[in-house]
Design an enzyme around this catalytic site. Structure first.
Site, PDB file in Angstrom:
ATOM      1  N   ARG A 124       0.808  -1.241   0.000  1.00  0.00           N
ATOM      2  CA  ARG A 124       0.000   0.000   0.000  1.00  0.00           C
ATOM      3  C   ARG A 124       0.837   1.285   0.000  1.00  0.00           C
ATOM      4  O   ARG A 124       0.348   2.360   0.314  1.00  0.00           O
ATOM      5  CB  ARG A 124      -0.977   0.035   1.170  1.00  0.00           C
ATOM      6  N   LYS A 146       5.319  11.222 -11.705  1.00  0.00           N
ATOM      7  CA  LYS A 146       4.583  10.358 -12.644  1.00  0.00           C
ATOM      8  C   LYS A 146       5.291   9.014 -12.664  1.00  0.00           C
ATOM      9  O   LYS A 146       6.482   8.942 -12.962  1.00  0.00           O
ATOM     10  CB  LYS A 146       4.635  10.943 -14.057  1.00  0.00           C
ATOM     11  N   GLU A 188      15.087  17.596 -24.641  1.00  0.00           N
ATOM     12  CA  GLU A 188      14.184  18.018 -23.552  1.00  0.00           C
ATOM     13  C   GLU A 188      14.633  19.361 -22.971  1.00  0.00           C
ATOM     14  O   GLU A 188      13.811  20.198 -22.606  1.00  0.00           O
ATOM     15  CB  GLU A 188      14.146  16.968 -22.440  1.00  0.00           C
ATOM     16  N   LYS A 230      10.544  22.656 -14.345  1.00  0.00           N
ATOM     17  CA  LYS A 230       9.666  21.483 -14.159  1.00  0.00           C
ATOM     18  C   LYS A 230       8.973  21.550 -12.797  1.00  0.00           C
ATOM     19  O   LYS A 230       7.770  21.303 -12.681  1.00  0.00           O
ATOM     20  CB  LYS A 230      10.466  20.186 -14.293  1.00  0.00           C
ATOM     21  N   GLU A 240      -1.610  16.962 -13.866  1.00  0.00           N
ATOM     22  CA  GLU A 240      -1.778  17.253 -15.299  1.00  0.00           C
ATOM     23  C   GLU A 240      -3.216  17.532 -15.707  1.00  0.00           C
ATOM     24  O   GLU A 240      -3.788  16.868 -16.572  1.00  0.00           O
ATOM     25  CB  GLU A 240      -1.182  16.128 -16.173  1.00  0.00           C
ATOM     26  N   ARG A 244       0.528  21.464 -16.877  1.00  0.00           N
ATOM     27  CA  ARG A 244       1.565  20.432 -17.065  1.00  0.00           C
ATOM     28  C   ARG A 244       1.588  19.903 -18.496  1.00  0.00           C
ATOM     29  O   ARG A 244       2.602  19.388 -18.961  1.00  0.00           O
ATOM     30  CB  ARG A 244       1.365  19.308 -16.035  1.00  0.00           C
ATOM     31  N   ASN A 248       4.404  18.703 -22.891  1.00  0.00           N
ATOM     32  CA  ASN A 248       4.313  17.824 -24.066  1.00  0.00           C
ATOM     33  C   ASN A 248       4.690  18.536 -25.358  1.00  0.00           C
ATOM     34  O   ASN A 248       4.528  17.968 -26.437  1.00  0.00           O
ATOM     35  CB  ASN A 248       2.885  17.268 -24.206  1.00  0.00           C
ATOM     36  N   HIS A 251       6.038  16.730 -28.368  1.00  0.00           N
ATOM     37  CA  HIS A 251       5.896  15.287 -28.138  1.00  0.00           C
ATOM     38  C   HIS A 251       4.768  14.660 -28.950  1.00  0.00           C
ATOM     39  O   HIS A 251       4.833  13.471 -29.273  1.00  0.00           O
ATOM     40  CB  HIS A 251       5.677  14.994 -26.644  1.00  0.00           C
ATOM     41  N   HIS A 255       6.099  11.654 -30.960  1.00  0.00           N
ATOM     42  CA  HIS A 255       5.750  10.253 -30.684  1.00  0.00           C
ATOM     43  C   HIS A 255       5.269   9.568 -31.952  1.00  0.00           C
ATOM     44  O   HIS A 255       5.590   8.397 -32.196  1.00  0.00           O
ATOM     45  CB  HIS A 255       4.636  10.169 -29.631  1.00  0.00           C
ATOM     46  N   HIS A 267      13.819   8.957 -29.179  1.00  0.00           N
ATOM     47  CA  HIS A 267      12.863   9.865 -28.551  1.00  0.00           C
ATOM     48  C   HIS A 267      13.292  11.327 -28.763  1.00  0.00           C
ATOM     49  O   HIS A 267      12.480  12.179 -29.151  1.00  0.00           O
ATOM     50  CB  HIS A 267      12.775   9.547 -27.056  1.00  0.00           C
TER      51      HIS A 267
HETATM   52  P1  NAD Z   1      16.510   4.600 -19.832  1.00  0.00           P
HETATM   53  O1  NAD Z   1      16.168   4.614 -18.415  1.00  0.00           O
HETATM   54  O2  NAD Z   1      16.136   3.402 -20.629  1.00  0.00           O
HETATM   55  O3  NAD Z   1      18.077   4.850 -19.986  1.00  0.00           O
HETATM   56  C1  NAD Z   1      18.643   4.827 -21.269  1.00  0.00           C
HETATM   57  C2  NAD Z   1      19.843   3.875 -21.339  1.00  0.00           C
HETATM   58  O4  NAD Z   1      20.943   4.517 -20.716  1.00  0.00           O
HETATM   59  C3  NAD Z   1      19.646   2.550 -20.618  1.00  0.00           C
HETATM   60  O5  NAD Z   1      20.230   1.535 -21.383  1.00  0.00           O
HETATM   61  C4  NAD Z   1      20.427   2.722 -19.319  1.00  0.00           C
HETATM   62  O6  NAD Z   1      20.931   1.517 -18.832  1.00  0.00           O
HETATM   63  C5  NAD Z   1      21.540   3.630 -19.765  1.00  0.00           C
HETATM   64  N1  NAD Z   1      22.091   4.491 -18.726  1.00  0.00           N
HETATM   65  C6  NAD Z   1      21.397   5.215 -17.813  1.00  0.00           C
HETATM   66  N2  NAD Z   1      22.224   5.988 -17.116  1.00  0.00           N
HETATM   67  C7  NAD Z   1      23.473   5.739 -17.545  1.00  0.00           C
HETATM   68  C8  NAD Z   1      24.741   6.259 -17.205  1.00  0.00           C
HETATM   69  N3  NAD Z   1      24.893   7.223 -16.315  1.00  0.00           N
HETATM   70  N4  NAD Z   1      25.813   5.751 -17.835  1.00  0.00           N
HETATM   71  C9  NAD Z   1      25.674   4.802 -18.796  1.00  0.00           C
HETATM   72  N5  NAD Z   1      24.492   4.299 -19.197  1.00  0.00           N
HETATM   73  C10 NAD Z   1      23.400   4.776 -18.575  1.00  0.00           C
HETATM   74  O7  NAD Z   1      15.876   5.849 -20.608  1.00  0.00           O
HETATM   75  P2  NAD Z   1      15.642   7.385 -20.267  1.00  0.00           P
HETATM   76  O8  NAD Z   1      15.793   8.095 -21.549  1.00  0.00           O
HETATM   77  O9  NAD Z   1      16.402   7.825 -19.089  1.00  0.00           O
HETATM   78  O10 NAD Z   1      14.114   7.400 -19.854  1.00  0.00           O
HETATM   79  C11 NAD Z   1      13.103   7.056 -20.758  1.00  0.00           C
HETATM   80  C12 NAD Z   1      11.933   6.557 -19.970  1.00  0.00           C
HETATM   81  O11 NAD Z   1      11.525   7.606 -19.093  1.00  0.00           O
HETATM   82  C13 NAD Z   1      10.724   6.207 -20.808  1.00  0.00           C
HETATM   83  O12 NAD Z   1      10.184   5.011 -20.340  1.00  0.00           O
HETATM   84  C14 NAD Z   1       9.760   7.357 -20.594  1.00  0.00           C
HETATM   85  O13 NAD Z   1       8.425   6.970 -20.700  1.00  0.00           O
HETATM   86  C15 NAD Z   1      10.118   7.775 -19.193  1.00  0.00           C
HETATM   87  N6  NAD Z   1       9.846   9.188 -18.888  1.00  0.00           N
HETATM   88  C16 NAD Z   1       9.106   9.447 -17.778  1.00  0.00           C
HETATM   89  C17 NAD Z   1       8.833  10.754 -17.421  1.00  0.00           C
HETATM   90  C18 NAD Z   1       8.080  11.051 -16.166  1.00  0.00           C
HETATM   91  O14 NAD Z   1       7.695  12.193 -15.950  1.00  0.00           O
HETATM   92  N7  NAD Z   1       7.879  10.082 -15.302  1.00  0.00           N
HETATM   93  C19 NAD Z   1       9.337  11.815 -18.204  1.00  0.00           C
HETATM   94  C20 NAD Z   1      10.096  11.504 -19.321  1.00  0.00           C
HETATM   95  C21 NAD Z   1      10.345  10.174 -19.650  1.00  0.00           C
HETATM   96  N1  GLY Z   2       7.328  14.453 -18.690  1.00  0.00           N
HETATM   97  C1  GLY Z   2       6.084  15.113 -18.665  1.00  0.00           C
HETATM   98  C2  GLY Z   2       5.541  15.295 -17.287  1.00  0.00           C
HETATM   99  O1  GLY Z   2       6.187  15.033 -16.315  1.00  0.00           O
HETATM  100  O2  GLY Z   2       4.436  15.727 -17.166  1.00  0.00           O
END
Ligand code: NAD
Ligand code: GLY
Length: 363
Positions: A124, A146, A188, A230, A240, A244, A248, A251, A255, A267
């Protein structure tokens, strides 16, 4: 080390600090051991980040006397699903994790989103800390609560809003980040300059080479600015409902292009193309002047991100992906457009022909 607070409501329980710096692990440990006491900590990471940093991080926890376990899963978006969640939850139970346990998300957005999701539902709800290691995670995904996993029919379809109890962004992690991942974050960062801050936009365009060379002094300023933007948006619109959505920007079409490319376009590249398209639509609809459009196109090219949609991508396919976009509501595709740099707005009634023409012109 710089610090800023995300103020979420009058009950300070869901507010938290974002701390940013270069080589801050030692100080991070002192803060965790003093301010975030738990019976047990579980560091969750992916195998790529784990192979570089898990041992150092585990040792740092032990050095300040904290009880720490570690769980790893395979790196990549394909792990962000219910099977990995079940696997991690099984390991948490084996370890004996309970409501006195604190999860530590060490990694990019995939790790952060999934650990946040687990923290929000395990017994929980238990607390978690974000230690983002990609540029995207440091400026975006680790802030704002998120959490999500993907379903076979689409990304981020199962999730919650669950704020971390702290975020520690150490720029040192960026030194090992693969170029492609760094570029995703660059898109970004440019987005923040365009949607919120003309000064950040200028700082970026004047220091693009230093940013691309990962100069930690310049990056510190930039990451701090992005986190501030942010957090200010999240403070006003945590769930959102309105503001918020401006995050996007770029995006919606981004996408669609990523999906049509079968994810051969990253991306960041998709967002770069989406930002140019949104700026061109804004100019065509006479919201944005041509000089500002040119500045936006220039900064994206300066960053080494693409400005053209590959010729062989069908415009009709991109248009039909747009309609499938989950942000579509009541048959409307919501686009974030611009009145000028730093002044975005959501537009829900763009004529398909304008979008279609812009896609064609960008090939
Ligand atoms: P990711 O977490 O897959 O990392 C990308 C790659 O880099 C992976 O292979 C990882 O192992 C590697 N990596 C990470 N840090 C490293 C480092 N310091 N040195 C070497 N390798 C490293 O991808 P990302 O781009 O960080 O995140 C994308 C994800 O985030 C998506 O799933 C997306 O939906 C999500 N996202 C969420 C939000 C949110 O607000 N929650 C916002 C944007 C994106
Ligand atoms: N990455 C978009 C959000 O956090 O709302």
């Amino acid at each position: 080390m710089r610090s800023m607070k995300v103020n979420l409501d009058k009950k300070s329980s869901s507010s938290y600090e974002i701390r940013i710096g270069y080589k801050i692990v030692d100080r991070m440990m002192l803060i965790i051991s003093k301010n975030f006491k738990a019976n047990r900590y579980v560091l969750i990471t992916d195998n790529s980040v784990g192979s570089i940093y898990a041992k150092q991080m585990m040792d740092s926890f032990k050095d300040v006397g904290l009880n720490i376990n570690r769980i790893e899963f395979s790196a990549g978006e394909s792990s962000k699903n219910i099977n990995t969640v079940m696997d991690i939850v099984g390991k948490l139970l084996e370890i004996g994790a309970d409501r006195g346990t604190m999860l530590i998300a060490l990694g990019g957005g995939v790790v952060g989103d999934m650990v946040g999701f687990i923290a929000s539902i395990y017994m929980r709800g238990i607390p978690y800390i974000q230690i983002p290691t990609t540029l995207i995670a440091q400026v975006d995904s680790s802030i704002g609560g998120k959490t999500a996993i993907d379903l076979p029919v689409g990304k981020n379809l199962l999730g919650t809003f669950c704020q971390p109890c702290a975020v520690f962004a150490d720029l040192m992690f960026l030194e090992t980040l693969p170029q492609k991942e760094f570029n995703n974050g660059l898109a970004e960062i440019i987005k923040y300059g365009i949607i919120d801050d003309e000064k950040l936009f200028r700082l970026l365009s004047e220091n693009m080479d230093a940013v691309k060379n990962r100069d930690s002094v310049v990056l510190l300023k930039i990451v701090e600015n992005c986190c501030r933007i942010k957090k200010s948006i999240v403070e006003i619109d945590e769930k959102e409902q309105g503001l918020r959505r401006l995050l996007n920007f770029g995006h919606t079409l981004g996408h669609a292009i990523e999906a049509v490319s079968k994810y051969t376009i990253s991306h960041g590249e998709g967002v770069a193309l989406g930002m140019i398209a949104a700026a061109r639509i804004s100019e065509k609809m006479r919201y944005l002047d041509l000089t500002q459009l040119k500045r936006i196109e220039e900064i994206i090219l300066q960053a080494g991100l693409p400005g053209k949609i590959p010729q062989n991508f069908s415009t009709a396919d991109i248009m039909s992906r747009l309609v499938m976009d989950k942000k579509k509501k009541d048959d409307i595709v919501n686009f974030v457009l611009l009145k000028k740099i730093g002044m975005p707005f959501v537009h829900g009634g763009i004529d398909d022909k304008i979008i279609n023409d812009v896609i064609e012109e960008m090939k």
